[in-house]
Write an enzyme that holds these catalytic residues in place. Structure first.
Site, PDB file in Angstrom:
ATOM      1  N   GLN A 129      30.693 -16.325   1.126  1.00  0.00           N
ATOM      2  CA  GLN A 129      31.641 -17.411   1.349  1.00  0.00           C
ATOM      3  C   GLN A 129      32.872 -17.307   0.458  1.00  0.00           C
ATOM      4  OE1 GLN A 129      29.214 -20.906   0.730  1.00  0.00           O
ATOM      5  NE2 GLN A 129      27.974 -20.529   2.539  1.00  0.00           N
ATOM      6  N   TYR A 188      16.088 -26.464   3.857  1.00  0.00           N
ATOM      7  CA  TYR A 188      16.175 -25.680   5.077  1.00  0.00           C
ATOM      8  C   TYR A 188      14.755 -25.337   5.529  1.00  0.00           C
ATOM      9  CZ  TYR A 188      21.100 -25.375   3.968  1.00  0.00           C
ATOM     10  OH  TYR A 188      22.408 -25.690   3.685  1.00  0.00           O
ATOM     11  N   GLU A 197      28.530 -35.357   3.022  1.00  0.00           N
ATOM     12  CA  GLU A 197      29.008 -36.622   2.465  1.00  0.00           C
ATOM     13  C   GLU A 197      30.524 -36.705   2.418  1.00  0.00           C
ATOM     14  OE1 GLU A 197      25.402 -37.069  -0.851  1.00  0.00           O
ATOM     15  OE2 GLU A 197      27.507 -37.128  -1.478  1.00  0.00           O
ATOM     16  N   TYR A 203      27.949 -38.069  -8.423  1.00  0.00           N
ATOM     17  CA  TYR A 203      27.680 -38.212  -6.995  1.00  0.00           C
ATOM     18  C   TYR A 203      26.307 -37.686  -6.584  1.00  0.00           C
ATOM     19  CZ  TYR A 203      32.238 -40.143  -6.922  1.00  0.00           C
ATOM     20  OH  TYR A 203      33.298 -40.981  -7.172  1.00  0.00           O
ATOM     21  N   HIS A 248      28.961 -21.286  -1.978  1.00  0.00           N
ATOM     22  CA  HIS A 248      29.424 -22.584  -2.477  1.00  0.00           C
ATOM     23  C   HIS A 248      30.529 -22.478  -3.529  1.00  0.00           C
ATOM     24  CE1 HIS A 248      25.281 -24.549  -1.296  1.00  0.00           C
ATOM     25  NE2 HIS A 248      25.829 -23.830  -0.309  1.00  0.00           N
TER      26      HIS A 248
END
Length: 372
Positions: A88, A267, A246, A256, A152
């Site tokens: 990513q 998963y 979210e 958070y 991420h």
């Protein structure tokens, strides 16, 4: 005569191709024309409009290009910092300085390789933009620590009203307490000045146990961010694990919750923590199942008059543009518009149209405008 006939045939063919390129989708409030501005972009990730009307667009492989609204795509702009393009990671977001007309400065976020070439972290560089080259390139922020992970990176760049730069950072796929501890940048929103220094009103400045750049924490993977045009606060969204995506208002010093609380699950199934805990912020809105959100903007234009004040979110998983109506800090209604391609970024153009980047090897720039 033959040349005139040939020219007429060519013109007719071009017009038919333009017609084929435009499709119509109907929303609850507007009929929408969807046009392909250009294609051939290799996994485009971020975009920003320049004062001259062109866009700067990043490709995850490491290329930065000009894209005109006439569909013209430039050769790669030289001088981009070295990126580690894997998983990513790669060249991610791009943003122009609030004083761009005077200083020609841009900011790029990217996966920065370590000296050994194996580890990486999200970094931000400033640079002076030229027609075909970046100069004065300087890394102003480098997330700590660098780790060996392809996941991420987060990486949206948003300026606040004081001219400070918010950078959203993912947890790099870590299920440890990294997003919960303040001595790393993993799973955080950070806030810096344009030279990389720390604003004096950051919540953890001069706290020895915390990274001074940290603004908020307990995040998983934030790939959307936008400044609320009414309040000036930073709104973010993040990917949850198999559900639990979210939307939050990222406020100074707030936690958070990830991975202590989440509305997602492992998963393949299985509970992760709980959904509520004292001292941890509840999301403003969440999705189960996951839509895999990416890109986000508040609509403030006049072209879609019934969308003013709505929040627009791209969906990678379902190839949609998600429209959210708001009443203050609450989502009062959701509509999903099928785009047919993974939507990576969402921007409002100076013409009031909505522009989408699609995430694929042959990525496209799409323009959404009211159908006549």
């Amino acid at each position: 005569m033959k040349k005139s006939l040939l020219a007429a045939c060519v013109a007719a063919l071009l017009l038919s191709q333009v017609g084929m390129a435009a499709t119509q989708i109907n929303s609850e409030k507007h009929a929408i024309k969807v046009e392909k501005v250009t294609d051939g972009l290799a996994h485009p990730w971020g975009m920003t409009f320049l004062p001259d009307g062109r866009l700067l667009v990043t490709e995850r492989s490491g290329n930065l290009r000009y894209v005109g609204l006439d569909g013209k795509v430039s050769q790669p702009i030289q001088g981009v910092p070295k990126v580690r393009a894997y998983g990513q990671g790669g060249l991610l977001d791009v943003q122009i300085d609030p004083e761009f007309r005077h200083n020609q400065t841009i900011y790029l976020s990217f996966s920065e390789p370590s000296e050994n070439g194996k580890d990486s972290s999200t970094a931000v560089a400033s640079a002076t933009l030229g027609e075909d080259k970046l100069t004065n390139v300087k890394v102003i922020f480098s997330a700590n620590p660098k780790i060996d992970s392809a996941y991420h990176f987060g990486s949206r760049l948003i300026f606040d009203r004081q001219g400070n730069l918010f950078v959203t950072l993912g947890d790099r796929g870590s299920r440890r307490d990294d997003a919960q501890t303040l001595d790393t940048h993993l799973g955080k929103v950070v806030r810096i000045q344009t030279d990389g220094s720390v604003p004096a009103d950051n919540p953890y400045i001069d706290k020895g146990y915390a990274m001074p750049e940290v603004w908020s924490f307990g995040h998983r993977n934030l790939q959307g961010a936008a400044l609320n045009p009414v309040t000036g606060e930073l709104w973010t969204h993040e990917h949850g694990p198999q559900g639990g995506d979210e939307i939050n208002i990222a406020r100074a010093g707030k936690n958070y919750g990830w991975p202590v609380i989440t509305y997602g699950e492992e998963y393949g199934g299985g509970k992760i923590g709980s959904t509520v805990k004292d001292g941890l912020e509840q999301p403003l809105y969440y999705w189960v199942p996951s839509i895999a959100p990416s890109g986000m903007t508040f609509y403030t234009g006049n072209s879609f008059s019934h969308w003013q004040g709505n929040l627009l979110v791209g969906s990678l998983k379902f190839s949609q543009l998600v429209r959210l109506e708001l009443e203050g800090e609450k989502v009062s209604h959701e509509e999903r518009l099928d785009i047919g391609q993974r939507v990576r970024d969402v921007e409002q153009g100076p013409d009031g149209a909505i522009y989408l980047l699609t995430d694929q090897p042959n990525g496209e720039l799409l323009r959404l405008s009211p159908a006549k």
